[in-house]
Design a protein around this motif. Structure first.
Motif, mmCIF file in Angstrom:
data_model
loop_
_atom_site.group_PDB
_atom_site.id
_atom_site.type_symbol
_atom_site.label_atom_id
_atom_site.label_comp_id
_atom_site.label_asym_id
_atom_site.label_seq_id
_atom_site.Cartn_x
_atom_site.Cartn_y
_atom_site.Cartn_z
ATOM 1 N N GLU A 1 0.818 -1.200 0.000
ATOM 2 C CA GLU A 1 0.000 0.000 0.000
ATOM 3 C C GLU A 1 0.856 1.255 0.000
ATOM 4 O O GLU A 1 0.410 2.322 -0.419
ATOM 5 C CB GLU A 1 -0.927 0.012 1.216
ATOM 6 C CG GLU A 1 -1.927 -1.141 1.240
ATOM 7 C CD GLU A 1 -2.929 -1.080 0.104
ATOM 8 O OE1 GLU A 1 -3.057 -0.004 -0.527
ATOM 9 O OE2 GLU A 1 -3.580 -2.108 -0.168
ATOM 10 N N ARG A 2 2.086 1.154 0.489
ATOM 11 C CA ARG A 2 3.000 2.291 0.561
ATOM 12 C C ARG A 2 4.379 1.839 0.091
ATOM 13 O O ARG A 2 4.677 0.638 0.092
ATOM 14 C CB ARG A 2 3.083 2.825 1.989
ATOM 15 C CG ARG A 2 1.825 3.534 2.462
ATOM 16 C CD ARG A 2 2.014 4.084 3.861
ATOM 17 N NE ARG A 2 2.087 3.026 4.859
ATOM 18 C CZ ARG A 2 1.016 2.503 5.449
ATOM 19 N NH1 ARG A 2 -0.190 2.934 5.138
ATOM 20 N NH2 ARG A 2 1.149 1.541 6.348
ATOM 21 N N PRO A 3 5.229 2.776 -0.299
ATOM 22 C CA PRO A 3 6.612 2.392 -0.635
ATOM 23 C C PRO A 3 7.251 1.638 0.520
ATOM 24 O O PRO A 3 7.139 2.036 1.676
ATOM 25 C CB PRO A 3 7.293 3.742 -0.883
ATOM 26 C CG PRO A 3 6.183 4.658 -1.293
ATOM 27 C CD PRO A 3 4.989 4.220 -0.496
ATOM 28 N N SER A 4 7.937 0.535 0.194
ATOM 29 C CA SER A 4 8.442 -0.351 1.242
ATOM 30 C C SER A 4 9.736 -0.998 0.806
ATOM 31 O O SER A 4 10.075 -1.044 -0.386
ATOM 32 C CB SER A 4 7.416 -1.448 1.557
ATOM 33 O OG SER A 4 6.160 -0.915 1.902
ATOM 34 N N ARG A 5 10.459 -1.505 1.790
ATOM 35 C CA ARG A 5 11.601 -2.380 1.547
ATOM 36 C C ARG A 5 11.139 -3.811 1.798
ATOM 37 O O ARG A 5 10.562 -4.105 2.855
ATOM 38 C CB ARG A 5 12.775 -2.045 2.451
ATOM 39 C CG ARG A 5 13.824 -3.144 2.540
ATOM 40 C CD ARG A 5 15.171 -2.639 2.961
ATOM 41 N NE ARG A 5 15.797 -1.891 1.871
ATOM 42 C CZ ARG A 5 17.117 -1.751 1.733
ATOM 43 N NH1 ARG A 5 17.945 -2.276 2.613
ATOM 44 N NH2 ARG A 5 17.617 -1.062 0.736
ATOM 45 N N VAL A 6 11.387 -4.706 0.829
ATOM 46 C CA VAL A 6 10.973 -6.105 0.922
ATOM 47 C C VAL A 6 12.223 -6.968 1.024
ATOM 48 O O VAL A 6 13.070 -6.960 0.114
ATOM 49 C CB VAL A 6 10.121 -6.527 -0.289
ATOM 50 C CG1 VAL A 6 9.703 -7.994 -0.163
ATOM 51 C CG2 VAL A 6 8.903 -5.638 -0.425
ATOM 52 N N GLU A 7 12.349 -7.692 2.132
ATOM 53 C CA GLU A 7 13.481 -8.589 2.353
ATOM 54 C C GLU A 7 12.995 -10.023 2.143
ATOM 55 O O GLU A 7 12.044 -10.462 2.781
ATOM 56 C CB GLU A 7 14.040 -8.407 3.769
ATOM 57 C CG GLU A 7 14.584 -7.007 4.010
ATOM 58 C CD GLU A 7 15.071 -6.810 5.436
ATOM 59 O OE1 GLU A 7 14.811 -7.711 6.280
ATOM 60 O OE2 GLU A 7 15.703 -5.778 5.708
ATOM 61 N N VAL A 8 13.669 -10.730 1.225
ATOM 62 C CA VAL A 8 13.261 -12.083 0.849
ATOM 63 C C VAL A 8 14.236 -13.081 1.466
ATOM 64 O O VAL A 8 15.443 -13.016 1.210
ATOM 65 C CB VAL A 8 13.232 -12.250 -0.684
ATOM 66 C CG1 VAL A 8 12.720 -13.640 -1.051
ATOM 67 C CG2 VAL A 8 12.381 -11.167 -1.324
ATOM 68 N N SER A 9 13.714 -14.008 2.268
ATOM 69 C CA SER A 9 14.525 -15.070 2.874
ATOM 70 C C SER A 9 13.956 -16.414 2.467
ATOM 71 O O SER A 9 12.730 -16.594 2.401
ATOM 72 C CB SER A 9 14.529 -14.949 4.406
ATOM 73 O OG SER A 9 15.083 -13.715 4.804
ATOM 74 N N ILE A 10 14.853 -17.370 2.172
ATOM 75 C CA ILE A 10 14.448 -18.727 1.808
ATOM 76 C C ILE A 10 15.169 -19.692 2.725
ATOM 77 O O ILE A 10 16.399 -19.686 2.797
ATOM 78 C CB ILE A 10 14.773 -19.027 0.326
ATOM 79 C CG1 ILE A 10 14.019 -18.053 -0.584
ATOM 80 C CG2 ILE A 10 14.402 -20.466 -0.021
ATOM 81 C CD1 ILE A 10 14.326 -18.232 -2.049
ATOM 82 N N ASN A 11 14.386 -20.478 3.445
ATOM 83 C CA ASN A 11 14.926 -21.446 4.410
ATOM 84 C C ASN A 11 15.866 -20.777 5.405
ATOM 85 O O ASN A 11 16.920 -21.313 5.767
ATOM 86 C CB ASN A 11 15.636 -22.593 3.679
ATOM 87 C CG ASN A 11 14.705 -23.373 2.786
ATOM 88 O OD1 ASN A 11 13.557 -23.624 3.134
ATOM 89 N ND2 ASN A 11 15.179 -23.761 1.615
ATOM 90 N N GLY A 12 15.481 -19.570 5.839
ATOM 91 C CA GLY A 12 16.241 -18.857 6.850
ATOM 92 C C GLY A 12 17.411 -18.058 6.333
ATOM 93 O O GLY A 12 18.051 -17.340 7.098
ATOM 94 N N ALA A 13 17.720 -18.155 5.037
ATOM 95 C CA ALA A 13 18.862 -17.428 4.467
ATOM 96 C C ALA A 13 18.360 -16.205 3.710
ATOM 97 O O ALA A 13 17.484 -16.301 2.860
ATOM 98 C CB ALA A 13 19.663 -18.326 3.533
ATOM 99 N N MET A 14 18.923 -15.056 4.032
ATOM 100 C CA MET A 14 18.559 -13.811 3.367
ATOM 101 C C MET A 14 19.036 -13.846 1.917
ATOM 102 O O MET A 14 20.217 -14.056 1.633
ATOM 103 C CB MET A 14 19.206 -12.637 4.101
ATOM 104 C CG MET A 14 18.933 -11.297 3.461
ATOM 105 S SD MET A 14 17.257 -10.751 3.689
ATOM 106 C CE MET A 14 17.417 -9.050 3.116
ATOM 107 N N MET A 15 18.099 -13.642 0.954
ATOM 108 C CA MET A 15 18.441 -13.728 -0.455
ATOM 109 C C MET A 15 18.608 -12.356 -1.104
ATOM 110 O O MET A 15 19.526 -12.122 -1.862
ATOM 111 C CB MET A 15 17.367 -14.522 -1.210
ATOM 112 C CG MET A 15 17.133 -15.919 -0.667
ATOM 113 S SD MET A 15 18.623 -16.946 -0.682
ATOM 114 C CE MET A 15 18.977 -17.009 -2.427
ATOM 115 N N GLN A 16 17.672 -11.425 -0.798
ATOM 116 C CA GLN A 16 17.709 -10.142 -1.480
ATOM 117 C C GLN A 16 16.813 -9.158 -0.745
ATOM 118 O O GLN A 16 15.822 -9.535 -0.123
ATOM 119 C CB GLN A 16 17.233 -10.288 -2.938
ATOM 120 C CG GLN A 16 17.532 -9.085 -3.808
ATOM 121 C CD GLN A 16 17.275 -9.371 -5.283
ATOM 122 O OE1 GLN A 16 17.090 -10.509 -5.669
ATOM 123 N NE2 GLN A 16 17.273 -8.352 -6.101
ATOM 124 N N ALA A 17 17.167 -7.870 -0.806
ATOM 125 C CA ALA A 17 16.345 -6.789 -0.288
ATOM 126 C C ALA A 17 16.035 -5.849 -1.444
ATOM 127 O O ALA A 17 16.935 -5.440 -2.188
ATOM 128 C CB ALA A 17 17.045 -6.057 0.842
#
Length: 863
Positions: free
Chosen positions: A290-306
């Motif tokens: 709904e608003r500009p945001s930072r999205v942090e993607v984690s797979i199986n507990g490992a941070m992949m990308q922000a």
């Protein structure tokens, strides 16, 4: 006056102020505004905008490009709707994009755009435009997470290139006092991407891999010239097709059989002709902001990308999931600091195709085989096969296969699907041979709960009369060979991570024997075969593992079911309880030690190896000891070298009676010494180089020097760990370039004088199948022109931009406030500098002398 960011590096003498304005897209908006104030000196930003200029357009923090912004006499900011649509069309709904496309007039105010649903905001501080769209005012957007590389500006490969891989091998048999020698060659000729390949051997009468003294060869060995294959290959990358005509091997992927044939083979494969694209089934996740945001993607507990995203509806595609169950976490932090998390569970399988993707092969021809090392053909026979798979859904891939030799026909259909309960595969097959119809089927199941636990099970069943095309007759022995020794095979395994760095594996297998097979084929054990094993592995020494296995099995080999004279089989071997131990250890970088022993077949194995490399040069050495239940022990040290120009291997195999199993059962141990030397000659558009043998389907590049830098050392890649470098044996050769994939060849000349040109310093390449490149390092473009441009009235031409051209090359020109300029990478010849001011276009002519190098000062230039 309109400014655009140049697509070439700006000369060092051009001030940071100029870079800030012309390339403001690479700087924060506030910095770009500050540089603009400095550049224009007097006057406000508002006055500058009034006359019209290019400003950056941002979608959140994403730069979409530059857009011309004008201010009407009434003070309204205006943009060109068609040019705006080219930058923003992909994030607008279709109805909004259509309204913008049909909007009247060449200029629309920001207020008028807002009424059409295209909301833009001009920021005074940064002198930039920003989108101001809500989630409902945007089209859904897909964001690729596969990490694809941006395409490179690729240099075309050579029109004509060639490779000649040459090697000589020799083996000396000490007991027989015989020496075998083999010369092998492989030629590759690429003419406008039509590739012609040929392989051959020249043998002595003593064979390199001679048969054991007491076991006869299947065919009488012969010396002389032996052709191993000839073919033509042509790739059609846009259609993802590869056509091969000649000696080929048809592939089988389901229940069929691979076979060598002389004929035609057509393959459609994204994996081979577009390897940078992800074609397998991959995960995706949808969410709304709904608003500009930072999205942090984690797979199986490992941070992949922000990712920083504006408001909108998004789908994350091509998530790099592991085979099995995956836990996906999206942590969303909006511009007000409010955080929320989305938890998802997805299952994945690498052997699934993405929805809509297909792979297929078609092959037909005359079967071929090797007789005494030479290629021969079954002229009266025929073999054809076809295979295909298609991603019907994201989680469902269908497969099919058909083969025939004119006598036996096979048809197989199957599929693979992913469910929350694992990956399921099922294949069903029918064979028709001599009027008899027989069936076979195979089912598989894989379940990976997380990174610590997994299950696998499979079942395969065959009717006794089930046949495979081309497998009922072997040309060398002239005997019937049934395709399967068992009617059915059941297998299952379970693996789990245990506490304290232990890992448990339990596996079992049961083969239901086919009496028709065991009666027809000699040396076959009778009865059903089965095994149940339990293994526990533990990490040791930080870089090693120790595995202990216990099992109950009757799947023995060698003397356990062969009579001592190797003439007949015994009854079914009795099952027994057995134990084994296996060690793998890397005591230091480049060093490996592995050892194993097991009581089921009385086999023991020990190997130590060490390898070291320095850029393109590598040394390998190993020592192997092996003892088996046939009563022999072998000891084999080896030494290998692979460099830029050649590779060498030397090994010795010493055999003697077993230390552990007693005397050899009729087998005479041998002592043999083996040596091999290999090199390659490469050619591309008139340039020749020497390289270590080129393997696989990759390409190569010859880096030849321009006449001005012939005595300079060239280093390819990182200077600390180069891929290739000058060694006094001709041009540098870069090998093993991945076909149909973008890559960069970066080079340097560490000791290059300042008055000589390095050349481009890098080349983007996109090799085709076994293609070659001829790339020049260094160039005649080694002159930097320094001077000052004056306008027609004699005043300095400040803050001007334009180009310098000699009719073949064009480079950018920029002046400072006082009209000074510096243009590098010029070659001798006549150059025209073209710039513009308020009075119109201006041209300046400069003659660069033939012997000019380095800085050339030309003073004041007048149009």
């Amino acid at each position: 006056m309109n400014f655009r960011c140049p697509n070439r590096p700006i000369p060092l003498i051009v001030t940071v102020v100029t870079i800030g304005v012309l390339c403001g897209v690479a700087s924060p908006p506030a910095q770009a505004a500050r540089y603009a104030d400095d550049l224009f000196g007097s006057g406000t930003l508002e006055k500058r905008v009034t006359s019209g200029t290019f400003v950056p357009l941002y979608d959140g923090r994403r730069l979409l490009g530059e857009l011309e912004l004008r201010v009407s006499p009434g003070g309204a900011r205006q943009v060109h709707p068609k040019k705006l649509l080219a930058l923003i069309g992909n994030i607008l709904p279709d109805r909004t994009a259509a309204a913008l496309q049909t909007a009247p007039g060449n200029l629309l105010s920001l207020d008028s755009l807002g009424r059409l649903g295209v909301k833009l905001r001009y920021d005074e501080a940064s002198a930039a435009l920003f989108t101001d769209l809500s989630a409902d005012e945007r089209s859904p957007e897909t964001i690729t997470m596969a990490g694809r590389r941006a395409p490179v500006a690729a240099t075309p490969p050579a029109d004509v290139s060639a490779v000649a891989n040459l090697s000589v091998e020799t083996t000396h048999f000490w007991e027989r006092e015989e020496t075998a020698v083999r010369f092998s060659g492989e030629s590759v000729l690429n003419i406008h991407q039509f590739v012609f390949e040929h392989e051959f051997d020249v043998d002595t009468e003593v064979q390199l891999n001679g048969c054991a003294p007491n076991i006869p060869c299947a065919s009488e060995p012969e010396g002389g010239f032996k052709r191993r294959g000839t073919r033509m290959v042509r790739d059609f990358p846009d259609e993802r097709l590869r056509l091969t005509v000649g000696d080929i091997r048809s592939t089988a992927a389901l229940m069929g059989r691979s076979r060598d044939i002389a004929g035609a083979y057509l393959e459609h494969s994204d994996r081979k002709l577009a390897p940078d694209e992800r074609v397998t089934g991959a995960g995706s996740s949808s969410f709304r902001l709904e608003r500009p945001s930072r999205v942090e993607v984690s797979i199986n507990g490992a941070m992949m990308q922000a990712i920083d995203l504006p408001a909108g509806n998004y789908t994350l595609n091509d998530l790099p999931l592991q085979t099995g169950a995956n836990r996906i976490t999206l942590t969303i932090i909006d511009n007000q600091g409010i955080s929320r998390a989305i938890e998802l569970e997805q299952y994945s399988a690498e052997d699934l195709l993405a929805q809509g993707r297909s792979e297929w092969t078609v092959a037909a021809g005359v079967p071929s085989y090797f007789d005494a090392g030479a290629l021969a053909y079954q002229d009266d026979d025929f073999f054809a096969s076809a295979y295909g798979r298609h991603g019907l859904l994201t989680d469902l891939t269908l497969e099919g296969e058909a083969q025939t030799d004119g006598t036996t026909t096979l048809a197989t259909v199957g599929g693979l699907t992913v469910t929350p309960w694992g990956i399921w595969g099922l294949d069903g097959s029918l064979s028709v041979s001599g009027g008899d119809v027989a069936a076979a089927a195979r089912a598989t199941w894989r379940l990976r709960l997380d990174t610590t636990e997994s299950f696998y099970a499979s079942a395969e069943i065959h009717a006794s009369d089930f046949r495979l095309p081309g497998q009922s007759y072997e040309p060398i022995t002239g005997t019937f060979v049934s395709p399967y020794a068992q009617k059915a095979t059941l297998a299952a395994s379970y693996a789990r991570q245990l506490p304290w760095d232990n890992f448990l594996t339990v596996s079992g297998r049961y083969d239901l024997a086919d009496a028709k097979y065991t009666e027809a084929v000699p040396y076959t054990p009778q009865g059903d075969r089965y095994a149940l094993d339990l293994s526990i592995s533990r990490r040791i020494f930080e870089t090693g593992s120790l595995t202990a296995t216990v099992g109950y099995s009757n799947q023995t080999f060698g003397s356990r079911w062969l009579d001592e004279d190797l003439a007949s089989r015994s009854n079914s071997p009795d099952p027994e309880l057995w134990a084994g131990l296996r060690l793998s250890w890397r005591p230091r970088e480049g060093a490996t030690i592995s050892a194993s022993t097991e009581s089921l077949n009385n086999r023991s194995y020990l190997q130590g190896g060490y390898s070291t490399s320095d850029g393109p040069t590598a040394w390998m050495t190993s020592v192997t000891a092996h003892d088996d239940n046939l009563g022999t022990t072998s000891f084999a040290p080896s030494l290998g070298y692979r460099g830029q120009r050649a590779e060498v291997q030397v090994s010795h195999d010493t055999g003697f009676e077993s230390f552990l199993s007693g005397s050899a059962q009729g087998l005479q141990p041998e002592n043999r010494t083996y040596a091999r030397l290999g090199t390659s000659l490469v050619y591309a558009d008139g340039h020749v180089g020497v390289s270590a043998p080129l393997r696989g389907n990759g390409g190569f590049a010859i880096l030849y020097p321009h006449e001005t830098v012939e005595d300079q050392d060239v280093v390819v890649g990182n200077a600390a760990n180069p891929k290739a470098y000058t060694d006094g044996l001709g041009p540098v050769v870069v090998r093993d370039l991945m076909p149909h994939s973008d890559s960069m060849i970066v080079y340097d000349m560490p000791d290059l004088p300042m008055d000589l040109s390095l050349g481009s310093g890098s080349y983007g390449v996109h090799p085709s199948y076994r293609s070659g490149y001829a790339l020049q390092v260094g160039s005649a473009n080694n002159v930097t022109l320094i001077g000052r441009l004056l306008a027609g009235d004699g005043e300095p031409l400040g803050y001007a931009s334009g180009t310098a051209s000699d009719g073949e090359r064009t480079v950018p020109v920029f002046t400072t406030k006082s009209g000074k300029f510096a243009v590098d990478s010029l070659a001798p010849g006549r150059w025209v500098l073209s710039v513009a001011d308020d009075s119109g276009d201006l041209a300046y002519e400069v003659e660069v002398p033939h012997d000019a190098r380095g800085n050339l000062r030309v003073g004041d230039l007048r149009p």
